[in-house]
Design a protein around this motif. Structure first.
Motif, PDB file in Angstrom:
ATOM      1  N   VAL A  13       0.838  -1.206   0.000  1.00 51.36           N
ATOM      2  CA  VAL A  13       0.000   0.000   0.000  1.00 51.36           C
ATOM      3  C   VAL A  13       0.870   1.251   0.000  1.00 51.36           C
ATOM      4  O   VAL A  13       0.619   2.206  -0.749  1.00 51.36           O
ATOM      5  CB  VAL A  13      -0.953   0.006   1.210  1.00 51.36           C
ATOM      6  N   ALA A  14       1.899   1.261   0.833  1.00 47.85           N
ATOM      7  CA  ALA A  14       2.738   2.449   0.978  1.00 47.85           C
ATOM      8  C   ALA A  14       3.439   2.818  -0.327  1.00 47.85           C
ATOM      9  O   ALA A  14       3.440   3.984  -0.737  1.00 47.85           O
ATOM     10  CB  ALA A  14       3.767   2.233   2.088  1.00 47.85           C
ATOM     11  N   VAL A  15       4.035   1.832  -0.996  1.00 44.51           N
ATOM     12  CA  VAL A  15       4.799   2.144  -2.202  1.00 44.51           C
ATOM     13  C   VAL A  15       3.871   2.526  -3.352  1.00 44.51           C
ATOM     14  O   VAL A  15       4.196   3.425  -4.161  1.00 44.51           O
ATOM     15  CB  VAL A  15       5.715   0.953  -2.571  1.00 44.51           C
ATOM     16  N   LEU A  16       2.690   1.914  -3.440  1.00 47.53           N
ATOM     17  CA  LEU A  16       1.757   2.269  -4.507  1.00 47.53           C
ATOM     18  C   LEU A  16       1.080   3.613  -4.239  1.00 47.53           C
ATOM     19  O   LEU A  16       0.886   4.410  -5.164  1.00 47.53           O
ATOM     20  CB  LEU A  16       0.702   1.170  -4.669  1.00 47.53           C
ATOM     21  N   LEU A  17       0.733   3.870  -2.997  1.00 46.43           N
ATOM     22  CA  LEU A  17       0.148   5.174  -2.670  1.00 46.43           C
ATOM     23  C   LEU A  17       1.157   6.284  -2.930  1.00 46.43           C
ATOM     24  O   LEU A  17       0.797   7.360  -3.437  1.00 46.43           O
ATOM     25  CB  LEU A  17      -0.310   5.197  -1.216  1.00 46.43           C
ATOM     26  N   SER A  18       2.411   6.024  -2.586  1.00 42.87           N
ATOM     27  CA  SER A  18       3.461   7.008  -2.850  1.00 42.87           C
ATOM     28  C   SER A  18       3.532   7.330  -4.333  1.00 42.87           C
ATOM     29  O   SER A  18       3.630   8.499  -4.728  1.00 42.87           O
ATOM     30  CB  SER A  18       4.808   6.468  -2.364  1.00 42.87           C
ATOM     31  N   ARG A  19       3.464   6.290  -5.162  1.00 36.65           N
ATOM     32  CA  ARG A  19       3.525   6.523  -6.609  1.00 36.65           C
ATOM     33  C   ARG A  19       2.319   7.328  -7.098  1.00 36.65           C
ATOM     34  O   ARG A  19       2.457   8.221  -7.931  1.00 36.65           O
ATOM     35  CB  ARG A  19       3.591   5.175  -7.344  1.00 36.65           C
ATOM     36  N   PHE A  20       1.132   7.003  -6.584  1.00 34.86           N
ATOM     37  CA  PHE A  20      -0.067   7.718  -7.002  1.00 34.86           C
ATOM     38  C   PHE A  20       0.017   9.193  -6.601  1.00 34.86           C
ATOM     39  O   PHE A  20      -0.354  10.083  -7.365  1.00 34.86           O
ATOM     40  CB  PHE A  20      -1.303   7.072  -6.388  1.00 34.86           C
ATOM     41  N   VAL A  21       0.521   9.464  -5.406  1.00 36.67           N
ATOM     42  CA  VAL A  21       0.660  10.849  -4.930  1.00 36.67           C
ATOM     43  C   VAL A  21       1.694  11.588  -5.772  1.00 36.67           C
ATOM     44  O   VAL A  21       1.488  12.741  -6.168  1.00 36.67           O
ATOM     45  CB  VAL A  21       1.034  10.859  -3.440  1.00 36.67           C
ATOM     46  N   PRO A  42       6.908  -0.092  -8.382  1.00 38.12           N
ATOM     47  CA  PRO A  42       5.998  -0.261  -7.241  1.00 38.12           C
ATOM     48  C   PRO A  42       5.070  -1.464  -7.387  1.00 38.12           C
ATOM     49  O   PRO A  42       4.753  -2.123  -6.378  1.00 38.12           O
ATOM     50  CB  PRO A  42       5.206   1.051  -7.213  1.00 38.12           C
ATOM     51  N   PHE A  43       4.657  -1.799  -8.602  1.00 38.31           N
ATOM     52  CA  PHE A  43       3.799  -2.975  -8.771  1.00 38.31           C
ATOM     53  C   PHE A  43       4.601  -4.265  -8.612  1.00 38.31           C
ATOM     54  O   PHE A  43       4.067  -5.273  -8.138  1.00 38.31           O
ATOM     55  CB  PHE A  43       3.099  -2.924 -10.129  1.00 38.31           C
ATOM     56  N   VAL A  44       5.863  -4.273  -8.993  1.00 36.71           N
ATOM     57  CA  VAL A  44       6.713  -5.428  -8.713  1.00 36.71           C
ATOM     58  C   VAL A  44       6.845  -5.629  -7.206  1.00 36.71           C
ATOM     59  O   VAL A  44       6.740  -6.758  -6.695  1.00 36.71           O
ATOM     60  CB  VAL A  44       8.104  -5.262  -9.363  1.00 36.71           C
ATOM     61  N   VAL A  45       7.071  -4.540  -6.476  1.00 37.67           N
ATOM     62  CA  VAL A  45       7.188  -4.626  -5.017  1.00 37.67           C
ATOM     63  C   VAL A  45       5.891  -5.161  -4.407  1.00 37.67           C
ATOM     64  O   VAL A  45       5.916  -6.022  -3.511  1.00 37.67           O
ATOM     65  CB  VAL A  45       7.539  -3.250  -4.424  1.00 37.67           C
ATOM     66  N   ALA A  46       4.738  -4.674  -4.891  1.00 31.52           N
ATOM     67  CA  ALA A  46       3.457  -5.170  -4.393  1.00 31.52           C
ATOM     68  C   ALA A  46       3.314  -6.667  -4.669  1.00 31.52           C
ATOM     69  O   ALA A  46       2.833  -7.432  -3.821  1.00 31.52           O
ATOM     70  CB  ALA A  46       2.309  -4.394  -5.029  1.00 31.52           C
ATOM     71  N   GLY A  47       3.709  -7.094  -5.872  1.00 29.47           N
ATOM     72  CA  GLY A  47       3.647  -8.514  -6.195  1.00 29.47           C
ATOM     73  C   GLY A  47       4.556  -9.341  -5.304  1.00 29.47           C
ATOM     74  O   GLY A  47       4.194 -10.459  -4.892  1.00 29.47           O
ATOM     75  N   ILE A  48       5.756  -8.824  -4.993  1.00 26.37           N
ATOM     76  CA  ILE A  48       6.664  -9.528  -4.089  1.00 26.37           C
ATOM     77  C   ILE A  48       6.013  -9.724  -2.723  1.00 26.37           C
ATOM     78  O   ILE A  48       6.116 -10.799  -2.109  1.00 26.37           O
ATOM     79  CB  ILE A  48       7.993  -8.756  -3.956  1.00 26.37           C
ATOM     80  N   CYS A  49       5.340  -8.697  -2.227  1.00 32.52           N
ATOM     81  CA  CYS A  49       4.668  -8.791  -0.920  1.00 32.52           C
ATOM     82  C   CYS A  49       3.619  -9.898  -0.929  1.00 32.52           C
ATOM     83  O   CYS A  49       3.546 -10.712   0.005  1.00 32.52           O
ATOM     84  CB  CYS A  49       4.018  -7.458  -0.572  1.00 32.52           C
ATOM     85  N   LEU A  50       2.803  -9.955  -1.982  1.00 31.52           N
ATOM     86  CA  LEU A  50       1.758 -10.985  -2.059  1.00 31.52           C
ATOM     87  C   LEU A  50       2.379 -12.374  -2.218  1.00 31.52           C
ATOM     88  O   LEU A  50       1.902 -13.344  -1.618  1.00 31.52           O
ATOM     89  CB  LEU A  50       0.827 -10.691  -3.229  1.00 31.52           C
ATOM     90  N   GLY A  51       3.429 -12.465  -3.015  1.00 33.79           N
ATOM     91  CA  GLY A  51       4.093 -13.757  -3.174  1.00 33.79           C
ATOM     92  C   GLY A  51       4.746 -14.227  -1.888  1.00 33.79           C
ATOM     93  O   GLY A  51       4.690 -15.422  -1.555  1.00 33.79           O
ATOM     94  N   ALA A  52       5.368 -13.311  -1.151  1.00 31.99           N
ATOM     95  CA  ALA A  52       5.988 -13.681   0.121  1.00 31.99           C
ATOM     96  C   ALA A  52       4.944 -14.155   1.132  1.00 31.99           C
ATOM     97  O   ALA A  52       5.185 -15.082   1.909  1.00 31.99           O
ATOM     98  CB  ALA A  52       6.755 -12.481   0.679  1.00 31.99           C
ATOM     99  N   MET A  53       3.778 -13.520   1.126  1.00 31.10           N
ATOM    100  CA  MET A  53       2.698 -13.946   2.010  1.00 31.10           C
ATOM    101  C   MET A  53       2.259 -15.369   1.681  1.00 31.10           C
ATOM    102  O   MET A  53       2.071 -16.207   2.575  1.00 31.10           O
ATOM    103  CB  MET A  53       1.517 -12.982   1.904  1.00 31.10           C
ATOM    104  N   ASP A  54       2.109 -15.666   0.387  1.00 39.62           N
ATOM    105  CA  ASP A  54       1.709 -17.013  -0.009  1.00 39.62           C
ATOM    106  C   ASP A  54       2.797 -18.028   0.310  1.00 39.62           C
ATOM    107  O   ASP A  54       2.510 -19.155   0.724  1.00 39.62           O
ATOM    108  CB  ASP A  54       1.390 -17.031  -1.500  1.00 39.62           C
ATOM    109  N   HIS A  55       4.060 -17.637   0.134  1.00 37.23           N
ATOM    110  CA  HIS A  55       5.180 -18.539   0.436  1.00 37.23           C
ATOM    111  C   HIS A  55       5.209 -18.879   1.915  1.00 37.23           C
ATOM    112  O   HIS A  55       5.412 -20.054   2.289  1.00 37.23           O
ATOM    113  CB  HIS A  55       6.495 -17.882   0.020  1.00 37.23           C
ATOM    114  N   GLU A  56       5.000 -17.893   2.768  1.00 38.90           N
ATOM    115  CA  GLU A  56       4.988 -18.154   4.207  1.00 38.90           C
ATOM    116  C   GLU A  56       3.826 -19.063   4.593  1.00 38.90           C
ATOM    117  O   GLU A  56       3.981 -19.985   5.403  1.00 38.90           O
ATOM    118  CB  GLU A  56       4.899 -16.842   4.978  1.00 38.90           C
ATOM    119  N   ARG A  57       2.666 -18.816   3.996  1.00 37.66           N
ATOM    120  CA  ARG A  57       1.501 -19.656   4.289  1.00 37.66           C
ATOM    121  C   ARG A  57       1.736 -21.098   3.870  1.00 37.66           C
ATOM    122  O   ARG A  57       1.473 -22.037   4.631  1.00 37.66           O
ATOM    123  CB  ARG A  57       0.273 -19.110   3.570  1.00 37.66           C
TER     124      ARG A  57
END
Length: 461
Positions: free
Chosen positions: A393-401, A417-432
């Motif tokens: 959220v932070a990196v994408l909101l920063s880009r939008f602003v 920023p979208f690559v970073v967002a994708g990394i966050c979602l992938g890391a969440m799935d990897h941990e799960r």
């Protein structure tokens, strides 16, 4: 008879192994030729950047046997290079080429199935793509169609690349490569500022090596790295000392570059960190840091207004916005087409504000799709586990602003920023998936019957 069949199988295996390695040799030869071309065509200085990038991608291709996503990992620093390749007279940047290579790798070798949050973001992006399809039909020219696909790659393609890296367990390495690269840019910017200040030049400091960087480009890129270092999620695993050093270095780079929109975007990310302080551990006192940042931005704007210089950035932007508004009124519903500013006889510049750019390019229909995309993406990520969703959220909101004060559809500034967002979602799935353990083996059953693949998780057909 049996020995003949065995020999045939052995020959087939040898041919298959030979073919499996042939493409690597072909790619290596192509990379060597391409690197040599750039050096001969542009000289050692001008061609070195491209030669290094091509060489890195070739090495990564050779390593795909042991690390399937090596190409995507090697592409991370390349995503931050805006320099144009110019092959065949085209306008392809190093960032675009790196993203394309990473996207192809992620599609072929990335983890499946995609998680629910990622599928939501991909569908939300399709809303914008559908909305801009009208301007592609109404304004039939080649660059319009090319840019339509390009915009999809910059958003959905970047999400898929980030997801593939995070889901494969490479989240820390991928983010480290991004931050290390931005730290190098920050160091170059600070050194350039030191040389300028030594001779009494207190204007914006921007690096000219390894390629020329505009102050708003370097400021935006450093803001991305600073946000990652500032939030430093626990699943990344960086030490606090290193994260603070990286953040301080990049914040200093933003200040000496005098990029106002980067400072505003960074401030927006800090506000997100404070709102999620139960996860980030950031105190409300951090908001005091926004006071000097706001004072610096306001003072620079006031100085430009008081100068009454009609050619400075403030007055020039006001004039551009007025011209774009009148230009949009000529085709208000579907716009003039994506990248219309390259067409002879059209307004010859890209509008320096996100919504106005989309409005002039894709009309009211496109603007509605653009706003739905951004609101939908931020809302969807806000409902993701805060340990992973906060950085996204932070990196994408920063880009939008940031884009409220400058160009939006710029390769590096959209894809990263979208690559970073994708990394966050992938890391969440990897941990799960790591906590749940591997799925149980499933035997083949007739179509339509269901067997459990993991107790208490679900069913597989």
């Amino acid at each position: 008879m049996t020995s003949t069949s065995t020999r045939r199988e052995l020959w087939r295996e040898r041919i298959a192994d030979l073919w499996a390695n042939t493409w690597r040799w072909v790619l290596a030869a192509f990379g060597a030729v391409t690197a040599t071309y750039f050096i001969l065509e542009r000289g050692v200085v001008g061609g070195a950047t491209f030669a290094v990038v091509v060489g890195a991608l070739v090495i990564a291709a050779v390593l795909t046997t042991s690390t399937p996503l090596a190409i995507a990992l090697f592409a991370m620093p390349g995503l931050l290079i805006s320099q144009r390749i110019g092959l065949g007279g085209g306008d392809l940047s190093v960032s675009d080429a790196a993203l394309a290579a990473a996207f192809g790798t992620a599609l072929l070798l990335g983890h499946r199935p995609y998680s629910k949050p990622l599928r939501q973001l991909l569908l939300i992006n399709l809303v914008y793509q559908f909305a801009t399809l009208f301007t592609v039909v109404v304004n039939p020219y080649a660059l319009n169609t090319i840019e339509w696909f390009h915009a999809w790659i910059l958003v959905s393609g970047a999400l898929i690349v980030g997801w593939a890296l995070g889901a494969a367990g490479h989240a820390r390495l991928a983010l480290s490569l991004i931050v290390f690269t931005t730290c190098a840019f920050a160091m170059l910017t600070v050194v350039e500022a030191a040389f300028q200040y030594a001779v009494g030049n207190f204007g914006p400091a921007t690096p000219s090596w390894p390629f020329s960087m505009h102050k708003n480009f370097i400021g935006t890129v450093l803001a991305f790295g600073a946000i990652i270092a500032y939030l430093n999620p626990d699943w990344v695993g960086w030490t606090k000392g290193w994260a603070r050093f990286a953040f301080g270095l990049m914040a200093a780079g933003i200040v000496v570059a005098q990029s106002r929109q980067a400072l505003i975007g960074l401030a927006a990310a800090i506000v997100v960190a404070v709102l999620r302080r139960s996860t980030t551990g950031r105190s409300r006192l951090v908001l005091l840091l926004l006071i000097p940042a706001a004072w610096l931005v306001i003072s620079m704007v006031v100085d430009q207004i008081e100068s009454q210089n009609r050619h400075n950035s403030v007055f020039q932007r006001v004039e551009w916005l007025r011209e774009v508004y009148h230009f949009w009124r000529e085709s208000p519903i579907f716009g003039h087409g994506l990248r219309y500013w390259y067409n002879p006889g059209e307004l010859p510049y890209q509008p320096p504000q996100a919504e106005l750019e989309v409005l002039a390019s894709a009309g009211v229909v496109g603007l509605i799709g653009f706003l739905v995309m951004w609101i939908g993406v931020l809302v969807a990520l806000w409902h993701v586990d805060p340990r992973f969703g906060t950085l996204a959220v932070a990196v994408l909101l920063s880009r939008f602003v940031q884009s409220q004060f400058d160009l939006f559809w710029v390769a590096v500034q959209v894809s990263v920023p979208f690559v970073v967002a994708g990394i966050c979602l992938g890391a969440m799935d990897h941990e799960r998936s790591t906590k749940e353990g591997p799925d149980e083996l499933v035997t083949r059953v007739p179509l339509g019957r269901r067997v459990p693949f993991s107790a208490g998780v679900g069913w597989r057909r």
